[in-house]
Design an enzyme around this catalytic site. Structure first.
Site, PDB file in Angstrom:
ATOM      1  N   ASP A  46       0.818  -1.226   0.000  1.00 48.07           N
ATOM      2  CA  ASP A  46       0.000   0.000   0.000  1.00 48.07           C
ATOM      3  C   ASP A  46       0.846   1.268   0.000  1.00 48.07           C
ATOM      4  O   ASP A  46       0.410   2.314   0.487  1.00 48.07           O
ATOM      5  CB  ASP A  46      -0.952   0.027   1.215  1.00 48.07           C
ATOM      6  CG  ASP A  46      -1.785  -1.236   1.327  1.00 48.07           C
ATOM      7  OD1 ASP A  46      -2.402  -1.616   0.321  1.00 48.07           O
ATOM      8  OD2 ASP A  46      -1.814  -1.853   2.410  1.00 48.07           O
ATOM      9  N   GLY A  58      -3.504  -4.617  -4.500  1.00 50.49           N
ATOM     10  CA  GLY A  58      -4.434  -3.532  -4.760  1.00 50.49           C
ATOM     11  C   GLY A  58      -3.693  -2.263  -5.119  1.00 50.49           C
ATOM     12  O   GLY A  58      -3.002  -1.696  -4.279  1.00 50.49           O
ATOM     13  N   HIS A  59      -3.781  -1.827  -6.367  1.00 49.22           N
ATOM     14  CA  HIS A  59      -3.135  -0.598  -6.815  1.00 49.22           C
ATOM     15  C   HIS A  59      -4.203   0.356  -7.334  1.00 49.22           C
ATOM     16  O   HIS A  59      -5.002  -0.018  -8.188  1.00 49.22           O
ATOM     17  CB  HIS A  59      -2.124  -0.893  -7.938  1.00 49.22           C
ATOM     18  CG  HIS A  59      -1.016  -1.798  -7.515  1.00 49.22           C
ATOM     19  ND1 HIS A  59      -0.252  -2.511  -8.412  1.00 49.22           N
ATOM     20  CD2 HIS A  59      -0.534  -2.111  -6.294  1.00 49.22           C
ATOM     21  CE1 HIS A  59       0.647  -3.230  -7.753  1.00 49.22           C
ATOM     22  NE2 HIS A  59       0.486  -3.001  -6.471  1.00 49.22           N
TER      23      HIS A  59
END
Length: 421
Positions: free
Chosen positions: A13, A40-41
């Site tokens: 993150d 998760g980007h």
């Protein structure tokens, strides 16, 4: 040809997606080497927000080919769902995204098992995304997994999936509520749908090297979640550092010209595990709120704390960065003072290196250095010397401590909010 690798240097993150998006403008090929849709980007481009999970962020660049490499694990329904979401945003992904036939398949079965295994751990749970990543890598390592290539041979595919399901059913009994026949039936439809996407990555990457293409490798997760070098067992199930790049993609070490470490200007973590600089107070709440620290994949609030240079230096020791990207500096704009963790001690003794034992790590005493804040917005800054003096001093303090130049500084969510030095 040159290969640039972009890796997370903390607990994930860090904002890797934005730098990958910027660098992908000059890349011919963008690759994922490991992990699955537990990544998760978030990328803000042209006024739109894009969330990436298993797909490489290079898809934003319409001229960039993208590869999900052999070291990855792929949940096929999520792959297609993510593609559809991007196409609804106006992105044309036709003939620009491929999956290695050697990547392993994440089944709904693995996701159910992920939840059951977390429940077994009770208060010692890992805090996984429950996307089935750990169980898939487990079956890969026990040589009972199913690879993408197997999908195209119905007899072998069904035999392997039945054997896999039988093994988990014996272990969990009635706790495992799984419809094997329904999953087999779904893959009859996916089999034909997958054909345009699946390739042998070996000749593909060999051809890219022969054509002297510029290749960008997008790391997923981060080094503190690495199965070997992270805060084990509170980690993911793949090698998230440079080692995972070399095994997940046949690029060869001589091709790699740059290894960029992405560093958030403070520290966050999702899930369980030790977090020495965590601030369980108004500081942590402020970082969480201003930074909008909510997991892209899980929706969980991230735990927040001060920047930990012990972790960054250890990360550099493992990955040997050529440069750094400092992200979310703007989140610190409204602090009177900013603390930075510079050392650990345990039972009165200074630790010379980052401890392997999570019990030790959970009990370390942290040494902080306090730096003055700047109380001036940084988001409009275009150049390094547009930043307030104390913000520049903060950047230079990190550089000196780690011994690696900070080449990019993020001061906001958009593409335009990145200072290049």
């Amino acid at each position: 040809m040159s290969v640039t690798v972009c890796l997370g240097s903390q607990f994930g993150d860090e904002g890797k997606g934005k730098l990958v998006d910027i660098l992908a403008n000059n890349a011919n090929l963008c690759c994922r080497a490991q992990g699955g849709n537990n990544a998760g980007h978030t990328i803000v481009a042209n006024g739109k927000t894009f969330d990436f999970h298993i797909l490489p962020s290079g898809l934003i660049n319409p001229k960039c080919i993208n590869l999900v490499g052999s070291g990855c694990v792929v949940h096929v329904p999520s792959f297609f769902k993510e593609l559809e979401a991007l196409e609804k945003h106006g992105l044309n992904t036709t003939e620009r995204i491929f999956i290695s036939d050697r990547a392993h398949v994440v089944f709904d079965l693995h996701q159910l098992v992920d939840g059951l295994e977390e429940a077994e751990l009770a208060n010692s749970f890992i805090g996984t995304t429950r996307k089935g990543i750990g169980p898939t890598y487990s079956t890969k390592m026990t040589r009972s997994g199913v690879r993408i290539a197997d999908i195209f041979d119905p007899e072998i595919f069904e035999s392997k999936l039945r054997r896999l399901a039988h093994g988990f059913q014996r272990r969990f009994g009635e706790l495992l509520k799984y419809d094997l026949e329904a999953e087999i039936s779904r893959y009859k439809n996916y089999r034909e749908k997958l054909v345009p996407y699946v390739i042998d990555q070996i000749p593909m990457l060999n051809s890219a090297k022969e054509q002297k293409m510029d290749i960008l490798v997008e790391g997923a997760n981060a080094i503190m979640l690495d199965i070997d070098y992270g805060t084990y067992p509170f980690v993911t199930s793949s090698n998230t550092g440079l080692g995972g790049v070399l095994t997940g993609l046949n690029l060869g070490w001589r091709s790699i010209k740059e290894v960029i470490g992405v560093v958030k200007a403070y520290t966050t973590r999702v899930g369980s595990g030790p977090f020495p600089s965590e601030q369980l107070n108004e500081i942590g709440d402020k970082l969480q709120g201003v930074g909008q620290e909510v997991g892209v994949t899980t929706g969980r609030k991230r735990r927040c704390g001060w920047l930990d240079l012990v972790i960054i230096k250890y990360s550099h020791d493992v990955n040997d960065y050529t440069s750094l990207n400092l992200t979310k500096l703007d989140v610190l704009d409204d602090f009177e003072e900013i603390k930075v963790a510079t050392g650990y001690s345990f039972q009165g003794q200074k630790l010379e290196s980052f401890p392997a034992n999570p019990e030790t790590l959970a009990k370390v005493d942290v040494t902080y250095e306090t730096l003055p804040g700047w109380k001036i917005p940084t988001t409009g800054a275009k150049y390094f010397y547009d930043l307030p003096v104390n913000a520049r001093k903060y950047v230079e303090f990190i550089e000196k401590a780690v011994g690696v130049k900070i080449r990019w500084i993020g001061v906001g969510p958009g593409r335009e909010n990145m200072i290049s030095r």
